[in-house]
Design a protein around this motif. Structure first.
Motif, short mmCIF file in Angstrom:
data_model
loop_
_atom_site.label_atom_id
_atom_site.label_comp_id
_atom_site.label_asym_id
_atom_site.label_seq_id
_atom_site.Cartn_x
_atom_site.Cartn_y
_atom_site.Cartn_z
N ASP A 54 -42.49 -22.84 0.12
CA ASP A 54 -43.60 -22.04 0.20
C ASP A 54 -43.11 -20.39 0.01
N TRP A 55 -42.04 -20.32 -0.26
CA TRP A 55 -41.59 -18.81 -0.40
C TRP A 55 -41.53 -18.72 -2.35
N TYR A 56 -41.98 -17.81 -2.71
CA TYR A 56 -42.05 -17.68 -3.93
C TYR A 56 -41.32 -16.21 -4.57
N TYR A 57 -40.21 -16.57 -5.53
CA TYR A 57 -39.42 -15.31 -5.84
C TYR A 57 -40.32 -14.87 -6.99
N GLN A 58 -40.86 -13.35 -6.80
CA GLN A 58 -41.49 -12.80 -7.82
C GLN A 58 -41.01 -11.68 -8.83
N ALA A 69 -35.36 -6.79 -5.28
CA ALA A 69 -35.81 -8.42 -5.43
C ALA A 69 -37.04 -8.53 -4.36
N TYR A 70 -38.10 -9.18 -5.21
CA TYR A 70 -39.20 -9.44 -4.24
C TYR A 70 -39.58 -10.87 -4.22
N ILE A 71 -39.74 -11.53 -2.84
CA ILE A 71 -40.09 -12.83 -2.50
C ILE A 71 -41.62 -12.56 -1.67
N VAL A 112 -33.53 -6.76 -0.75
CA VAL A 112 -34.53 -8.00 -0.73
C VAL A 112 -35.67 -7.73 0.02
N HIS A 113 -36.78 -7.74 -0.62
CA HIS A 113 -38.04 -7.41 0.05
C HIS A 113 -38.96 -9.01 0.34
N LEU A 114 -39.53 -8.96 1.65
CA LEU A 114 -40.44 -9.88 1.92
C LEU A 114 -41.62 -9.15 2.05
N TYR A 115 -42.83 -9.72 1.40
CA TYR A 115 -44.20 -9.47 1.65
C TYR A 115 -45.23 -10.69 1.53
N THR A 116 -46.46 -10.47 2.00
CA THR A 116 -47.35 -11.65 1.93
C THR A 116 -48.38 -11.21 0.71
N TYR A 117 -48.99 -10.31 0.78
CA TYR A 117 -49.92 -9.87 -0.33
C TYR A 117 -49.77 -8.73 -1.19
N ASN A 118 -49.18 -7.75 -0.64
CA ASN A 118 -48.74 -6.42 -1.23
C ASN A 118 -47.53 -6.11 -1.21
N LYS A 119 -46.80 -5.90 -2.25
CA LYS A 119 -45.45 -5.42 -2.32
C LYS A 119 -45.12 -4.00 -1.46
N TYR A 124 -37.73 -5.19 4.20
CA TYR A 124 -36.65 -5.27 3.25
C TYR A 124 -35.37 -4.86 3.77
N ALA A 125 -34.30 -5.48 3.32
CA ALA A 125 -32.99 -5.12 3.87
C ALA A 125 -31.98 -4.93 2.40
#
Length: 132
Positions: A54-58, A69-71, A112-119, A124-125
């Motif tokens: 369910d996690w998508y690398y963007q 890097a955005y996930i 590395v960034h985690l987000y749901t709808y908007n970057k 992030y870490a």
């Protein structure tokens, strides 16, 4: 005569300042200093990690002094943001055995960034480079 000399020197100074502004504007932005190969290595590394689930690398973006890097995840994680950052560092950041990636990054930072709808609202870490 004195007045015209002063006006000319002011005009010349303004003209020189105009050239320096134009010179700065013509320089490549900081993101252009990021090696293309480093960006590709980051993309390759994360694409293979997040191919299923369910996690998508963007993708990765060059930023001043490093790479972000955005996930995208389906929903917010039910944990404190500091725990999320620790999780990212321990579980999501590339491991030390990925020497090729870390060598390619050299002195660049990798976040590395985690987000749901908007970057813009990511958690992030910054990953620690084991070769640094």
């Amino acid at each position: 005569m004195v007045v015209s000399a002063i006006l000319m020197s002011i005009g010349l100074t303004a003209c020189m300042q105009g050239f320096s502004v134009a010179e700065i504007a013509a320089r490549a932005p900081a993101s252009d200093n990021i090696p293309e190969l480093a960006l590709k290595r980051v993309n390759q590394s994360f694409k293979t990690t997040f191919m299923m689930g369910d996690w998508y690398y963007q993708g990765a973006t060059a930023v001043k002094g490093g790479i972000d890097a955005y996930i995208q995840i389906p929903g917010k994680l039910d944990m404190d943001p500091e725990y999320q950052r620790n999780y990212l560092r321990q579980s999501v950041c590339p491991k030390a055995d990925n020497e090729q990636l870390w060598q390619e990054l050299g002195g660049l930072s990798l976040s590395v960034h985690l987000y749901t709808y908007n970057k813009r609202f990511s958690v992030y870490a910054t990953c620690e480079n084991p070769l640094a």
